[in-house]
Design an enzyme around this catalytic site. Sequence first.
Site, PDB file in Angstrom:
ATOM      1  N   GLY A  50       0.851  -1.309  -0.205  1.00 58.01           N
ATOM      2  CA  GLY A  50       0.151   0.030  -0.106  1.00 58.01           C
ATOM      3  C   GLY A  50       0.977   1.297   0.023  1.00 58.01           C
ATOM      4  N   CYS A  51       2.071   1.341  -0.125  1.00 60.03           N
ATOM      5  CA  CYS A  51       3.041   2.220  -0.238  1.00 60.03           C
ATOM      6  C   CYS A  51       3.643   2.337  -1.580  1.00 60.03           C
ATOM      7  CB  CYS A  51       4.214   2.095   0.934  1.00 60.03           C
ATOM      8  SG  CYS A  51       3.621   2.244   2.518  1.00 60.03           S
ATOM      9  N   GLU A  52       3.885   3.546  -2.181  1.00 58.88           N
ATOM     10  CA  GLU A  52       4.443   3.714  -3.431  1.00 58.88           C
ATOM     11  C   GLU A  52       6.012   3.582  -3.168  1.00 58.88           C
ATOM     12  OE1 GLU A  52       3.690   7.513  -5.430  1.00 58.88           O
ATOM     13  OE2 GLU A  52       1.600   6.792  -5.496  1.00 58.88           O
ATOM     14  N   SER A  53       6.570   3.780  -2.092  1.00 59.98           N
ATOM     15  CA  SER A  53       8.113   3.554  -1.717  1.00 59.98           C
ATOM     16  C   SER A  53       8.025   2.343  -0.959  1.00 59.98           C
ATOM     17  CB  SER A  53       8.623   4.735  -1.074  1.00 59.98           C
ATOM     18  OG  SER A  53       8.466   5.995  -1.805  1.00 59.98           O
TER      19      SER A  53
END
Length: 143
Positions: A50-53
Amino acid sequence: MSLPAPAQLALVAFNACNGWEQRARLLLQCGEQLMPLDEHERCEANRVSGCESQVWLLAEPDGARWQFRASSDARLLRGLLAVLLARVNGLSPAELGQLDLPDWFAQLGLARHLSPSRSNGLQAVLTRMQQLLEHFDQGTGRH
């Protein structure tokens, strides 16, 4: 719910900043103070979805309370994780469940500078923290 001492210190430091540039510098400094994760800890099992990074999260029991460690491949996100950890480390599972994440970042003067994707990513980290605690309790039979 009272603030843990590291969260109180972060609140004072961020509220002393004059504007976004000082807060961004402080965030980067906070991120540099995160305890680094070992290479084996930066694995898929510890990765937060759920995190882009890339973000890795570990939870360790400390009696009835919890300590979290986290890292990211993004410098600014490491700073955001550091101030999140300052807020959540030492909380009980019930206190963690009551945490108002947007309010915490608003108190720090950071909320309006967080993109929707970064806000969603931080919420994903908090959700993962709660899942880790639930999984631990279910796996050990502790309540």
